[in-house]
Design an enzyme around this catalytic site. Structure first.
Site, short mmCIF file in Angstrom:
data_model
loop_
_atom_site.label_atom_id
_atom_site.label_comp_id
_atom_site.label_asym_id
_atom_site.label_seq_id
_atom_site.Cartn_x
_atom_site.Cartn_y
_atom_site.Cartn_z
N ASP A 1 0.77 -1.24 0.00
CA ASP A 1 0.00 0.00 0.00
C ASP A 1 0.81 1.29 0.00
OD1 ASP A 1 -1.71 -2.11 0.53
OD2 ASP A 1 -2.73 -1.14 2.19
N GLU B 1 2.23 -9.02 11.85
CA GLU B 1 2.00 -8.67 10.44
C GLU B 1 3.34 -8.37 9.74
OE1 GLU B 1 -0.67 -5.35 10.05
OE2 GLU B 1 -0.89 -5.59 7.88
C1 DGY Z 1 -5.65 -1.84 4.44
O1 DGY Z 1 -6.80 -1.55 4.77
O2 DGY Z 1 -4.64 -1.38 4.94
C2 DGY Z 1 -5.45 -2.83 3.40
O3 DGY Z 1 -4.13 -3.11 3.14
C3 DGY Z 1 -6.11 -2.36 2.16
O4 DGY Z 1 -6.61 -3.47 1.60
#
Ligand code: DGY
Length: 422
Positions: free
Chosen positions: A156, A387
């Site tokens: 992201d 994560e």
């Molecule tokens: C988030 O919400 O951070 C996810 O990576 C987007 O799908």
């Protein structure tokens, strides 16, 4: 803990639905405890597939979870008449890992009749998904798909996207009021910034105006990128499907055509000699995004590099190891944009290590593969199933925990599967 009667959430609260590429890796882990769950996981994901072939990045099987933004009511996927009414979904996609995941499952148990029947039923759905990517995401017919939202890349907030996102200048009143929820759950220092979120919302709404699949997206989107990792993963999955199709006596002609063109264009367009690494391509700015980033290593897993280029990627990893980093940091540790705790701007991600481990092995770089595996085990052993993880060993020493969400499904899955891979 994260199983929800038919699918698996990545982690509670922060990601309370089913995520596309998470599901693929999660299926690998389920296989060892309960193969039926591995199949259910993928089936549930594809129950959200659209008529045009899109497999959305989030499937909202439950409509009662309120800890996530943007939820289904913000996506309004029903702007596209081919989106199923249920399950509700987002309108963008994520890396197409399912072809290689399916082959990997079958390799574990080649004679399992249930798995064989399942593979036959899933095969055409995955092919249809790839057809969507080639039909709707490749306007110049290069065999390379584009993304129009950083969330599609799975990475992201990587610095890769900064320049493209800078093209979006938001004025007061441009966006509807919205409330982020991720920063209530995870440490804001480990998440994307407010400016980045505004731009994510902007691109979501732009996609929505074009029903999430219209040709206007390629014409209008300020963010229009051929991501090296997404294309490498697509190539890897094509290859797996071709092998699987032959094994199951299914038609592979279309896949072979896509594959030949994708492979050719990938090699011509993405290698950067100065960096000695693959790069993504900014279709709007018509140039390579010349940064060293983890997506540039994933082509190893897809068998794309020559032995010489693979050796350059291997050297890069060996240098990082020698300079005190856990493998594999998600971004160039020398860059001013490197941020060791912020999501995709530096931290180590175990499912990425899973792909890199297999890629290194395929090219015969056993030593580096073993380092990747040992590092993954060390950080998970120290901190638990998080994560993402601190890559600087010196700094990691002083930390009590890793980053982002805890009890993370694909971290566990990747570790379980690596344990079974000598
Ligand atoms: C988030 O919400 O951070 C996810 O990576 C987007 O799908």
């Amino acid at each position: 803990m994260n199983w929800r009667d038919g699918f698996t959430i990545p982690t509670s609260n922060l990601y309370p639905f089913q995520w596309n590429w998470d599901s693929g890796f999660i299926a690998l882990g389920h296989y060892y405890a309960n193969p039926a769950h591995a199949m259910r996981e993928l089936d549930s994901l594809f129950s959200g597939q659209w008529e045009n072939g899109l497999v959305p990045h989030i499937i909202f099987h439950s409509e009662h979870e309120e800890t996530y933004f943007p939820n289904f009511d913000f996506w309004h996927s029903n702007v596209n008449p081919g989106a199923p009414a249920r399950p509700k979904s987002s309108g963008i996609t994520q890396p197409a890992v399912h072809g290689f995941i399916l082959e990997n499952l079958l390799d574990k148990s080649p004679d399992d009749q249930d798995l064989l029947a399942f593979a036959k039923s899933l095969f055409p759905k995955i092919v249809n998904y790839h057809r969507f990517l080639y039909d709707y995401r490749d306007p110049h017919k290069e065999g390379l798909m584009f993304i129009f939202h950083p969330w599609e890349s799975g990475r992201d907030n990587s610095p890769l996207w900064d320049e493209s996102l800078e093209r979006i200048q938001i004025k007061p009143g441009d966006l509807p009021a919205y409330q982020r929820l991720d920063t209530n759950i995870a440490d804001p220092a480990e998440r994307p910034t407010a400016e980045q979120y505004d731009r994510y919302v902007y691109l979501l709404l732009m996609g929505q105006r074009h029903r999430y699949d219209g040709p206007g997206i390629a014409e209008e989107s300020p963010f229009l990128v051929q991501d090296d990792m997404m294309n490498a993963i697509l190539i890897k999955s094509n290859e797996s499907l071709i092998r699987l199709g032959k094994r199951l006596k299914l038609d592979t002609a279309e896949l072979e055509e896509w594959q030949a063109q994708s492979m050719k264009s990938f090699k011509e367009k993405f290698w950067n000699d100065d960096l000695q690494m693959y790069t993504s391509y900014d279709l709007r700015g018509e140039k390579q995004i010349a940064m060293k980033e983890i997506g540039g290593i994933i082509p190893l897993y897809a068998g794309i590099p020559s032995q010489e280029k693979a050796a350059a990627l291997n050297n890069h990893l060996q240098e990082l190891h020698a300079s005190g980093y856990y493998l594999c940091p998600s971004f160039d540790v020398q860059s001013p944009a490197f941020d060791s705790c912020r999501y995709w701007r530096g931290p180590v991600w175990p499912h990425m290590n899973w792909m890199i481990y297999h890629g290194l092995k395929q090219y015969g770089f056993q030593d580096t593969a073993q380092i990747v595996k040992a590092d993954t085990f060390e950080i998970v052993d120290k901190y638990g199933f998080f994560e993402y993880y601190e890559p600087e060993k010196g700094l990691a020493q002083s930390l009590k925990k890793a980053y982002g969400g805890a009890n993370f499904s694909w971290t566990a899955s990747s570790v379980i599967d690596l344990i079974h891979n000598p």
